[in-house]
Design a protein around this motif. Structure first.
Motif: not given
Length: 329
Positions: A164-171, A203-207, A213-219, A282-285
């Motif tokens: 569940x800590x994945x929810x607290x990661x910004x990027x 990953x998206x379904x878990x978020x 969902x909708x609050x993260x960027x992705x590297x 679409x999923x990450x910005x």
């Protein structure tokens, strides 16, 4: 914790006062709380990817460079500080020691190993955005790093229930060995598109299950870059890197080079794997791309196998990208 406004370095959630993380039963370093309350920038890095795609090897290489690389020479006054003895022991005994002995570190087999909590002193950081010539000064920051076994990312239930800590990661930092995915597809396993899409979809379904969902960027970081060099079928990923680790004065130029590299890789992905690239955007910005070689060569063998050379390439780039996405570079 001393304040509900401070995100726990272990579970990455905001919980009540106290000196223990109630989720992982870990003592929260007082220095961490004190420095967060003082406004010190903090990056929470969670490495996502399938097993065997180089997550642990990358983290070991990055930590080796943090402690033994050229940063202290290029950044006057720079040094790393583990905020817990457990962090320091884990770094040196399980990550750096293997590379010092010229062998691969063991693969991570746990779902929830303890976070590494680091204070980095005198890291060049951008002063004000929007200036014609970006200005940098050296300042302190903290970084937490979570090395998670690849089996945790095979299903959304694993991620949502055990991570569940994945929810607290910004990027999010997505590590992909594209050469491995291609080779497995050629051997009759899942197609490249299906394998990439499955990871992202999971990953998206878990978020979504965690209401994050909708609050993260992705590297998106392509590992084992040395296996792609000089191969025409990998486009810009086939180009051997030429940029050297930047000093303080070179941070702005290095940042622009990261932008150029990301744009080139993004164009390649949109051409080769458009559905995956479109889904990412679409999923990450925002979405940014990088390419790294944790060892500088292909070692052969598995964990514990001897290496002849250790010459990592661009292993700071995911950290630099996280800084850029937080406005620090």
């Amino acid at each position: 914790m001393a304040d509900e406004g401070v995100r726990c370095p272990y579970c990455l959630q905001f919980h009540g006062a106290g000196e223990m993380c109630p989720h992982y039963n870990q003592v929260i370093p007082k220095a961490y709380v004190r420095q967060r309350l003082a406004g010190m920038p903090t990056l929470h890095m969670l490495f996502i990817g399938y097993g065997g795609h180089g997550k642990t090897c990358y983290l070991a290489s990055l930590l080796h460079q943090v402690f033994h690389g050229s940063a202290p020479e290029r950044w006057p006054g720079f040094y790393p500080l583990g905020l817990t003895q457990q962090t320091l022991d884990h770094i040196h005994q399980e990550y750096i020691a293997a590379l010092n002995n010229m062998v691969l570190p063991p693969r991570t087999g746990e779902f929830l190993p303890n976070a590494l909590v680091l204070h980095l002193d005198s890291v060049p950081q951008r002063l004000v955005r929007g200036l014609p010539v970006p200005a940098y000064r050296q300042s302190d920051m903290m970084v937490t790093m979570h090395d998670i076994g690849g089996e945790a990312f095979e299903t959304q239930q694993n991620i949502a229930e055990r991570l569940p800590l994945i929810a607290g990661v910004k990027q999010l930092v997505l590590l992909i060995d594209l050469t491995r995915v291609r080779e497995e597809a050629e051997q009759g396993h899942e197609s490249v598109v299906q394998r990439l899409h499955s990871l992202l979809n999971t990953v998206h379904n878990a978020l979504d299950q965690l209401d994050a969902v909708g609050r993260k960027g992705c590297i998106v970081c392509f590992t084992k870059a040395d296996r792609m060099w000089d191969r025409d079928d990998y486009g810009p990923l086939a180009v051997r890197p030429s940029a050297q680790f930047p000093d303080v004065a070179g941070m702005a130029a290095y940042s622009k080079n990261l932008d150029r590299q990301s744009e080139a890789i993004a164009g390649f992905m949109k051409t080769m794997y458009p559905a995956f690239a479109n889904m990412l955007e679409s999923l990450f910005k925002p979405v940014r791309y990088a390419s790294i070689s944790s060892l500088g060569h292909e070692p052969g063998g598995g964990p514990g196998a001897p290496m002849q050379v250790f010459s990592p390439i661009n292993v700071f780039d995911p950290l630099f990208w996280y800084m850029k996405m937080e406005g620090l570079m």
